[in-house]
Design a protein around this motif. Structure first.
Motif, PDB file in Angstrom:
ATOM      1  N   UNK A 138       7.103  19.245   3.457  1.00  0.00           N
ATOM      2  CA  UNK A 138       7.368  18.617   4.749  1.00  0.00           C
ATOM      3  C   UNK A 138       8.434  19.415   5.484  1.00  0.00           C
ATOM      4  N   UNK A 139       8.117  19.813   6.698  1.00  0.00           N
ATOM      5  CA  UNK A 139       9.016  20.648   7.489  1.00  0.00           C
ATOM      6  C   UNK A 139       9.133  20.051   8.885  1.00  0.00           C
ATOM      7  N   UNK A 140      10.308  20.141   9.462  1.00  0.00           N
ATOM      8  CA  UNK A 140      10.480  19.688  10.840  1.00  0.00           C
ATOM      9  C   UNK A 140       9.939  20.723  11.810  1.00  0.00           C
ATOM     10  N   UNK A 141       9.486  20.276  12.940  1.00  0.00           N
ATOM     11  CA  UNK A 141       9.059  21.207  13.982  1.00  0.00           C
ATOM     12  C   UNK A 141      10.183  22.195  14.287  1.00  0.00           C
ATOM     13  N   UNK A 142       9.800  23.455  14.432  1.00  0.00           N
ATOM     14  CA  UNK A 142      10.781  24.503  14.645  1.00  0.00           C
ATOM     15  C   UNK A 142      11.257  25.155  13.364  1.00  0.00           C
ATOM     16  N   UNK A 154       7.565  26.454  13.668  1.00  0.00           N
ATOM     17  CA  UNK A 154       6.414  25.621  13.326  1.00  0.00           C
ATOM     18  C   UNK A 154       6.214  24.498  14.324  1.00  0.00           C
ATOM     19  N   UNK A 155       4.947  24.159  14.522  1.00  0.00           N
ATOM     20  CA  UNK A 155       4.540  23.095  15.433  1.00  0.00           C
ATOM     21  C   UNK A 155       3.763  22.053  14.643  1.00  0.00           C
ATOM     22  N   UNK A 156       3.704  20.827  15.134  1.00  0.00           N
ATOM     23  CA  UNK A 156       2.906  19.820  14.425  1.00  0.00           C
ATOM     24  C   UNK A 156       1.457  20.257  14.216  1.00  0.00           C
ATOM     25  N   UNK A 157       0.911  21.023  15.135  1.00  0.00           N
ATOM     26  CA  UNK A 157      -0.482  21.469  14.989  1.00  0.00           C
ATOM     27  C   UNK A 157      -0.665  22.533  13.906  1.00  0.00           C
ATOM     28  N   UNK A 158       0.427  23.001  13.314  1.00  0.00           N
ATOM     29  CA  UNK A 158       0.335  23.907  12.168  1.00  0.00           C
ATOM     30  C   UNK A 158       0.157  23.141  10.856  1.00  0.00           C
ATOM     31  N   UNK A 204     -10.055  32.479  -4.236  1.00  0.00           N
ATOM     32  CA  UNK A 204      -9.243  31.570  -3.441  1.00  0.00           C
ATOM     33  C   UNK A 204      -8.195  30.902  -4.323  1.00  0.00           C
ATOM     34  N   UNK A 205      -7.058  30.614  -3.723  1.00  0.00           N
ATOM     35  CA  UNK A 205      -6.081  29.778  -4.396  1.00  0.00           C
ATOM     36  C   UNK A 205      -6.419  28.319  -4.198  1.00  0.00           C
ATOM     37  N   UNK A 206      -5.606  27.447  -4.797  1.00  0.00           N
ATOM     38  CA  UNK A 206      -5.875  26.012  -4.722  1.00  0.00           C
ATOM     39  C   UNK A 206      -5.318  25.379  -3.457  1.00  0.00           C
ATOM     40  N   UNK A 207      -4.454  26.097  -2.754  1.00  0.00           N
ATOM     41  CA  UNK A 207      -3.909  25.610  -1.496  1.00  0.00           C
ATOM     42  C   UNK A 207      -2.557  24.947  -1.650  1.00  0.00           C
ATOM     43  N   UNK A 208      -1.776  24.982  -0.590  1.00  0.00           N
ATOM     44  CA  UNK A 208      -0.491  24.298  -0.547  1.00  0.00           C
ATOM     45  C   UNK A 208      -0.381  23.611   0.815  1.00  0.00           C
ATOM     46  N   UNK A 209       0.027  22.347   0.794  1.00  0.00           N
ATOM     47  CA  UNK A 209       0.060  21.547   2.010  1.00  0.00           C
ATOM     48  C   UNK A 209       1.366  21.769   2.763  1.00  0.00           C
ATOM     49  N   UNK A 210       1.225  22.060   4.048  1.00  0.00           N
ATOM     50  CA  UNK A 210       2.368  22.157   4.939  1.00  0.00           C
ATOM     51  C   UNK A 210       2.224  21.056   5.988  1.00  0.00           C
ATOM     52  N   UNK A 211       3.199  20.173   6.043  1.00  0.00           N
ATOM     53  CA  UNK A 211       3.191  19.086   7.015  1.00  0.00           C
ATOM     54  C   UNK A 211       4.366  19.278   7.960  1.00  0.00           C
ATOM     55  N   UNK A 212       4.079  19.381   9.233  1.00  0.00           N
ATOM     56  CA  UNK A 212       5.117  19.614  10.227  1.00  0.00           C
ATOM     57  C   UNK A 212       5.351  18.324  11.002  1.00  0.00           C
ATOM     58  N   UNK A 213       6.566  17.801  10.911  1.00  0.00           N
ATOM     59  CA  UNK A 213       6.903  16.563  11.623  1.00  0.00           C
ATOM     60  C   UNK A 213       7.525  16.891  12.967  1.00  0.00           C
ATOM     61  N   UNK A 214       7.217  16.056  13.945  1.00  0.00           N
ATOM     62  CA  UNK A 214       7.738  16.300  15.299  1.00  0.00           C
ATOM     63  C   UNK A 214       9.078  15.632  15.503  1.00  0.00           C
TER      64      UNK A 214
END
Length: 131
Positions: free
Chosen positions: A11-15, A86-90, A121-131
């Motif tokens: 979880x990452x904040x926008x910017x 980073x933007x929420x749409x990322x 392919x890798x298994x993936x890692x989730x990036x969640x961008x909060x506004x």
């Protein structure tokens, strides 16, 4: 056995500016194109960035150009994706993938390099961008 393992999501904040890592095993980067892809909820998977190991050429989707940077540490067999502003749409699951030059299905395009017919392919890692 070829393996790709992503890390660095969360979880990452926008910017914010996280860095994703993709650790490869079972092969070396010399004969591969390595790329990052992402899939947002309800959307198709899309290419984010690609790097050709042969000459270090890099390619980016228009949506991330100027904000994301792909790089590699060949000694560690690891590819990185530095994400800035980073933007929420990322928000998406981010995958790394590899295309082997000698697979028989490899092909190059001027817009996207060699990250087309992906062999691993890798298994993936989730990036969640909060506004």
């Amino acid at each position: 056995e070829v393996q790709l393992v992503e890390s660095g999501g969360g979880l990452v904040q926008a910017g914010g500016s996280p860095r994703l890592s993709c650790a490869a095993s079972g092969f070396t980067f010399d004969d591969y194109a390595i790329g990052w892809f992402r899939q947002a909820p309800g959307k198709e998977r899309e290419g984010v960035s690609c790097m050709s190991s042969s000459d270090g050429s890099t390619y980016y989707a228009d949506s991330v150009k100027g904000r994301f940077t792909i790089s590699s540490d060949n000694a560690k067999n690891t590819v990185y994706l530095q994400m800035n502003s980073l933007r929420p749409e990322d928000t998406a699951v981010y995958y790394c993938a590899a295309s082997w030059y000698y697979s028989g299905t490899y092909y190059y395009t001027p817009q996207w390099g060699g990250c087309n017919a992906l062999d691993a392919w890798g298994q993936g890692t989730l990036v969640t961008v909060s506004s």
